[in-house]
Design a protein around this motif. Structure first.
Motif: not given
Length: 476
Positions: A400-407, A460-471
């Motif tokens: 859900r979080v990384l799908g489009r970037l992986l594609e 550049t938003d902290f909460r967005g960074q946390v979600d992506v890093y955990l993914a």
């Protein structure tokens, strides 16, 4: 024990004492016949030396011969002076000076007869010593008591050591000395040896071999007793290892251990390459621990330990355990050995401690070393949170979080995923990330902007960074 005094008491030998009346309690361990003027290269402690004195030519010849016997620690000299008119006076004087008991052999007595009777006496004594050891073992003597018996029979201190160098037991509290080393019987992943502080005669070696075998039997008995005591925790270890059962079932299984609900506990997981040795390795690592320890195999190649740590658990336990296992590595006929440590926790947090131990083993596996021990404290909280989620949920979140970037990376042959990972690991600093990736900072900013568009997240938003890093922590 065969003494010089014993030989004088054998009627058919008709030995006559010429000197050393106060030295008759020396133990005779073997017999050696020589006619060399300097036999020092071939002598051993405790030997009865037989000589026909063919090397003696004139006064003064006895001094170097007897000095060699004294230097080697020989028990006595038995000499026949048939060809020289009796035992020379300077030999008697040299033996007195160097404190070597001197026995005169009758001219008509063959050395073969003396050798036969001495060997028989030594063999009889060896058989008696072995029978006394067997009797002590049959009476259920614990290993320290058995070693005390053995030390008396051998006339030397002895110890049982594990392959890590740990002193399992000894006849004395001093540091072990390994002049003679024998394997202890039994089929174990962590072998033991018997160390004796003496160079053994053939007869004494037989006694030591008997002692080593009995030490193996004592170990097997102790293993059975320990296994019986640990069976009470088997249901609890199974629940922790399989993540099964409800809270009520866990509480019931915990109560069977007899531990108080507020006991501080560590959960250890040892993972090996399918061989059932994890439990034995954990027992070796936890030997001497002052609190209660429960160990058991849970599935193929996995063993769990529940450890009452009380108020103290060494901060360097993982490092010490790693060194211990590496010492064992040469004798382990197995693949990698990984150990994870979770906790501390009371009964209410045991499931979490067990999961922490599992994630620590995963971290240990990433090190790609044959032996690795990792404590939960070494793992970031974010990794534990991600690792504790069910596999299906983790994969769904990654998609859900990384799908489009992986594609995008796959279709365009780019590596924006790595760019984002490095950027976040550099605490969101464009300058640091650009240096790490060896690109211009403007190139880095462009890539992060493009990645943000694909992710639909402001990097550049902290909460967005946390979600992506955990993914990103979830392996695909």
């Amino acid at each position: 024990m065969t003494l010089v005094r014993t030989l004088l008491g054998i009627p058919e030998l008709r030995l006559r004492l010429l000197g050393g009346e106060d030295l008759l309690d020396r133990e005779v361990s073997r017999i050696y016949v020589t006619e060399l003027p300097d036999p020092s290269r071939y002598l051993s402690a405790g030997e009865l030396v037989l000589s026909g004195l063919l090397w003696w030519r004139e006064p003064g010849d006895a001094e170097p011969f007897v000095a060699a016997l004294a230097q080697a620690g020989c028990a006595a000299l038995a000499a026949s002076g048939a060809d020289s008119g009796g035992v020379p006076a300077d030999l008697v004087a040299a033996c007195t000076r160097h404190r070597i008991p001197l026995l005169e052999v009758p001219p008509d007595l063959s050395f073969a007869v003396i050798t036969e009777r001495v060997v028989l006496a030594l063999a009889t004594e060896s058989e008696g010593a072995r029978k006394r050891l067997l009797s002590a073992a049959a009476e259920g003597a614990a290993l320290p008591d058995l070693l005390a018996h053995g030390a008396r029979e051998l006339g030397a201190d002895c110890w049982v050591l594990s392959a890590t160098g740990r002193v399992v037991a000894g006849s004395t509290g001093g540091p072990p000395r390994r002049r003679t080393v024998l394997p202890v019987g039994g089929r174990h992943a962590v072998p033991w040896v018997l160390a004796v502080d003496a160079d053994l005669s053939p007869a004494a070696a037989e006694v030591a071999e008997e002692l080593a075998g009995l030490a193996g039997l004592a170990r097997s008995r102790e293993d059975e007793v320990r296994s019986a005591g640990m069976r009470v925790a088997a249901p609890l270890l199974h629940l922790l290892g399989t993540s099964g059962g409800g809270n009520a079932e866990l509480a019931t299984a915990f109560a069977a251990t007899g531990l108080a609900p507020d006991t501080q506990l560590r959960v250890l997981l040892a993972r090996t390459s399918g061989a059932p040795l994890g439990a034995e390795l954990l027992c070796e690592l936890l030997a001497g621990h002052p609190g209660a320890v429960f160990v058991g195999e849970v599935g193929t190649g996995e063993a769990y330990a529940l450890v009452d740590t009380g108020a103290h658990w060494p901060d360097d336990w993982a490092a010490t355990a790693t060194r211990t296992l590496r010492e064992l590595d040469p004798v382990l006929a197995a693949g990698p050995v990984l150990v994870g440590v979770g906790g501390p926790a009371t009964v209410s947090g045991l499931r979490g401690a067990a999961e922490e131990a599992r994630q620590a083993v995963v971290a240990a596996a990433r090190r790609q070393e044959r032996v690795a021990v990792v404590s939960g404290e070494e793992i970031g909280v974010h990794r534990l949170l991600v690792g504790g989620a069910p596999d299906a949920l983790r994969q769904a979140l990654r998609e859900r979080v990384l799908g489009r970037l992986l594609e995008y990376d796959d279709g365009q042959h780019t590596d924006l995923v790595r760019t984002v990972r490095v950027f976040l690991e550099c605490s969101g600093s464009p300058a640091r990330a650009a240096r790490a990736l060896h690109v211009h900072v403007n190139t880095l900013r462009y890539r992060i902007t493009r990645a943000s568009e694909l992710l639909g997240v402001d990097l550049t938003d902290f909460r967005g960074q946390v979600d992506v890093y955990l993914a990103l922590l979830i392996e695909g």
